[in-house]
Design a protein around this motif. Structure first.
Motif, mmCIF file in Angstrom:
data_model
loop_
_atom_site.group_PDB
_atom_site.id
_atom_site.type_symbol
_atom_site.label_atom_id
_atom_site.label_comp_id
_atom_site.label_asym_id
_atom_site.label_seq_id
_atom_site.Cartn_x
_atom_site.Cartn_y
_atom_site.Cartn_z
ATOM 1 N N ASN A 40 0.792 -1.231 0.000
ATOM 2 C CA ASN A 40 0.000 0.000 0.000
ATOM 3 C C ASN A 40 0.824 1.281 0.000
ATOM 4 O O ASN A 40 0.268 2.372 -0.075
ATOM 5 N N GLY A 41 2.148 1.166 0.104
ATOM 6 C CA GLY A 41 2.981 2.350 0.211
ATOM 7 C C GLY A 41 3.313 2.977 -1.134
ATOM 8 O O GLY A 41 2.996 2.434 -2.199
ATOM 9 N N THR A 42 3.986 4.132 -1.069
ATOM 10 C CA THR A 42 4.420 4.850 -2.263
ATOM 11 C C THR A 42 5.887 5.223 -2.114
ATOM 12 O O THR A 42 6.462 5.144 -1.018
ATOM 13 N N SER A 43 6.490 5.659 -3.196
ATOM 14 C CA SER A 43 7.902 6.048 -3.169
ATOM 15 C C SER A 43 8.121 7.376 -2.469
ATOM 16 O O SER A 43 9.246 7.711 -2.099
ATOM 17 N N THR A 44 7.053 8.141 -2.273
ATOM 18 C CA THR A 44 7.188 9.486 -1.707
ATOM 19 C C THR A 44 6.795 9.597 -0.247
ATOM 20 O O THR A 44 7.042 10.627 0.392
ATOM 21 N N GLY A 45 6.157 8.556 0.310
ATOM 22 C CA GLY A 45 5.791 8.613 1.712
ATOM 23 C C GLY A 45 4.748 9.668 2.027
ATOM 24 O O GLY A 45 3.721 9.739 1.350
ATOM 25 N N PRO A 46 4.946 10.492 3.054
ATOM 26 C CA PRO A 46 6.170 10.684 3.840
ATOM 27 C C PRO A 46 6.363 9.707 4.991
ATOM 28 O O PRO A 46 7.304 9.845 5.770
ATOM 29 N N GLY A 47 5.467 8.715 5.138
ATOM 30 C CA GLY A 47 5.724 7.618 6.049
ATOM 31 C C GLY A 47 5.357 7.811 7.496
ATOM 32 O O GLY A 47 5.649 6.956 8.326
ATOM 33 N N PHE A 48 4.681 8.910 7.848
ATOM 34 C CA PHE A 48 4.382 9.156 9.258
ATOM 35 C C PHE A 48 3.116 8.456 9.736
ATOM 36 O O PHE A 48 2.743 8.579 10.905
ATOM 37 N N SER A 49 2.451 7.725 8.844
ATOM 38 C CA SER A 49 1.289 6.931 9.224
ATOM 39 C C SER A 49 1.218 5.734 8.280
ATOM 40 O O SER A 49 1.804 5.768 7.191
ATOM 41 N N PRO A 50 0.493 4.677 8.666
ATOM 42 C CA PRO A 50 0.349 3.549 7.741
ATOM 43 C C PRO A 50 -0.269 3.956 6.412
ATOM 44 O O PRO A 50 0.040 3.363 5.370
ATOM 45 N N GLU A 51 -1.117 4.973 6.418
ATOM 46 C CA GLU A 51 -1.772 5.419 5.187
ATOM 47 C C GLU A 51 -0.817 6.152 4.240
ATOM 48 O O GLU A 51 -1.094 6.285 3.044
ATOM 49 N N SER A 52 0.302 6.648 4.766
ATOM 50 C CA SER A 52 1.271 7.361 3.925
ATOM 51 C C SER A 52 2.622 6.639 3.903
ATOM 52 O O SER A 52 3.677 7.249 3.781
ATOM 53 N N ALA A 53 2.588 5.297 4.013
ATOM 54 C CA ALA A 53 3.801 4.495 4.138
ATOM 55 C C ALA A 53 4.684 4.611 2.899
ATOM 56 O O ALA A 53 4.208 4.823 1.781
ATOM 57 N N TYR A 54 5.967 4.432 3.110
ATOM 58 C CA TYR A 54 6.897 4.239 1.997
ATOM 59 C C TYR A 54 6.744 2.815 1.464
ATOM 60 O O TYR A 54 6.350 1.898 2.198
ATOM 61 N N SER A 55 7.115 2.617 0.198
ATOM 62 C CA SER A 55 6.934 1.302 -0.411
ATOM 63 C C SER A 55 8.163 0.403 -0.304
ATOM 64 O O SER A 55 8.066 -0.807 -0.488
ATOM 65 N N THR A 56 9.342 0.974 -0.013
ATOM 66 C CA THR A 56 10.558 0.167 0.097
ATOM 67 C C THR A 56 11.332 0.559 1.357
ATOM 68 O O THR A 56 11.181 1.665 1.888
ATOM 69 N N LEU A 57 12.189 -0.340 1.774
ATOM 70 C CA LEU A 57 12.998 -0.078 2.966
ATOM 71 C C LEU A 57 13.962 1.080 2.740
ATOM 72 O O LEU A 57 14.176 1.904 3.640
ATOM 73 N N ILE A 58 14.543 1.167 1.556
ATOM 74 C CA ILE A 58 15.530 2.214 1.305
ATOM 75 C C ILE A 58 14.865 3.588 1.219
ATOM 76 O O ILE A 58 15.416 4.586 1.710
ATOM 77 N N THR A 59 13.680 3.681 0.621
ATOM 78 C CA THR A 59 13.000 4.985 0.635
ATOM 79 C C THR A 59 12.554 5.347 2.048
ATOM 80 O O THR A 59 12.573 6.523 2.429
ATOM 81 N N ALA A 60 12.193 4.343 2.845
ATOM 82 C CA ALA A 60 11.849 4.614 4.245
ATOM 83 C C ALA A 60 13.061 5.115 5.008
ATOM 84 O O ALA A 60 12.952 6.019 5.855
#
Length: 258
Positions: free
Chosen positions: A13-33
Motif C-alpha cells: 500500500n505504500g508509495t515512493s514518496t511517503g512521507p511515512g508518518f502513518s500507515p496510510e502514507s507508508a513508503y513502499s521500500t525499505l531504502i525509501t523509508a
C-alpha cells in the motif's frame, strides 16, 4: 515507545514518496523509508506484515544511515520477507552503525551459490527474532552473514537459520562468518541445514560469546569453527552432527556445558 520518529513501510500500500508518518502514507521500500529517517535519532521503521522486496545485484540494498531500528510486523511467513535472486553477487550491505533488524525473513535461495548475502561493515548491528533461509532442494548460499573487521559488538539473538538435509546445489560454507570485530554475541539461535559449519571465524579474534544455541548439521562434521588463536566463550550449546569427533573446533577457546 520511541523518542525519535515512527516511519511506516508497506510494499503493498505504500508509495515512493511517503512521507511515512502513518500507515496510510507508508513508503513502499525499505531504502525509501530510510530516506525519511534522521540518523542517530532513535527512529523506528515499522514494516508491514506481508511486505516483500528482492535483492538482485551487488549492493542491491545498502543500509547506510546510523541508529535506525527496523521492526517487522506479522507472524510466521507473513513477516516482511527479503528474497535474494538473479545474481550470485546479490547482497545487502549494512554500513550504518547502531541498527537493529527484528522479525524479518531473509530468503537466500532465489539463486544457487550467492557468495555473501548480507555484509555487515558497521559497529553495533543486531539481528533479533529473524529467520534466514539458507538452502532448499536446489539452492544454497555460500555465506549467509559475513562481517568485516569494523563490525564490533555484532549481535545475533533468537534467530533461526534454516535449510534442508540434502540439495542439488551449493553446500553452505557458513551461515554466519564473523571476522575480527570484537565483543560479538551469538545467542539463543537455531541452525540447521546442509553446511560445512554453522559459525565460522577464520581470523584470530579475542573474546566473544556463543551461547545456548542449537545445531543440527546435515552435511559437515562441525557446528562451530574458530581460528586457532581465537578465544571466544562457547557455552551451553547442543549439537548434532552426522559424523566426526570435533563438532566444536576452538583450540584456544573457552568451553563449558556443551
Amino acid at each position: 515507545m520511541t523518542i525519535g520518529n515512527a516511519i511506516y513501510c508497506d510494499s503493498v500500500n505504500g508509495t515512493s514518496t511517503g512521507p511515512g508518518f502513518s500507515p496510510e502514507s507508508a513508503y513502499s521500500t525499505l531504502i525509501t523509508a530510510m530516506g525519511g529517517c534522521t540518523a542517530s535519532n532513535d527512529d523506528v521503521v515499522f514494516v508491514a506484515a506481508g511486505h516483500t522486496e528482492s535483492v538482485t545485484a551487488a549492493a542491491g540494498m545498502t543500509f547506510s544511515k546510523a541508529g535506525i531500528r527496523w521492526e517487522g510486523r506479522g507472524v510466521g511467513r507473513n513477516r516482511p520477507t527479503i528474497t535474494f535472486s538473479t545474481s550470485t553477487a546479490a547482497q545487502i550491505i549494512i554500513s550504518g552503525a547502531n541498527q537493529t533488524f527484528r522479525n524479518f525473513i531473509f530468503d537466500f535461495t532465489g539463486i544457487d551459490a550467492i557468495v555473501a548475502a548480507i555484509s555487515v561493515t558497521a559497529a553495533d548491528v543486531a539481528f533479533e527474532d529473524c529467520e534466514f533461509i539458507c538452502n532448499n532442494a536446489t539452492a544454497g548460499v555460500v555465506l549467509g552473514i559475513l562481517t568485516a573487521a569494523t563490525a564490533t559488538r555484532f549481535r545475533v539473538e533468537r534467530c533461526r537459520f534454516l535449510g534442508v538435509a540434502t540439495n542439488s546445489g551449493t553446500t553452505t560454507t557458513a551461515q554466519i562468518q564473523h571476522e575480527v570485530g570484537v565483543d560479538y554475541v551469538i545467542r539463543d539461535c537455531y541452525f540447521t541445514g546442509k553446511m560445512t559449519q554453522a559459525i565460522l571465524n577464520a581470523t584470530t579474534l579475542l573474546g566473544g560469546l556463543i551461547d545456548n544455541n542449537r545445531f543440527v548439521v546435515y552435511t559437515g562434521t562441525k557446528a562451530i569453527a574458530v581460528a586457532a588463536a581465537s578465544t571466544p566463550f562457547i557455552s551451553n550449546n547442543r549439537i548434532n552432527v552426522p559424523s566426526g569427533t570435533a563438532p566444536i573446533v576452538a583450540a584456544a577457546g573457552f568451553m563449558a556445558g556443551n
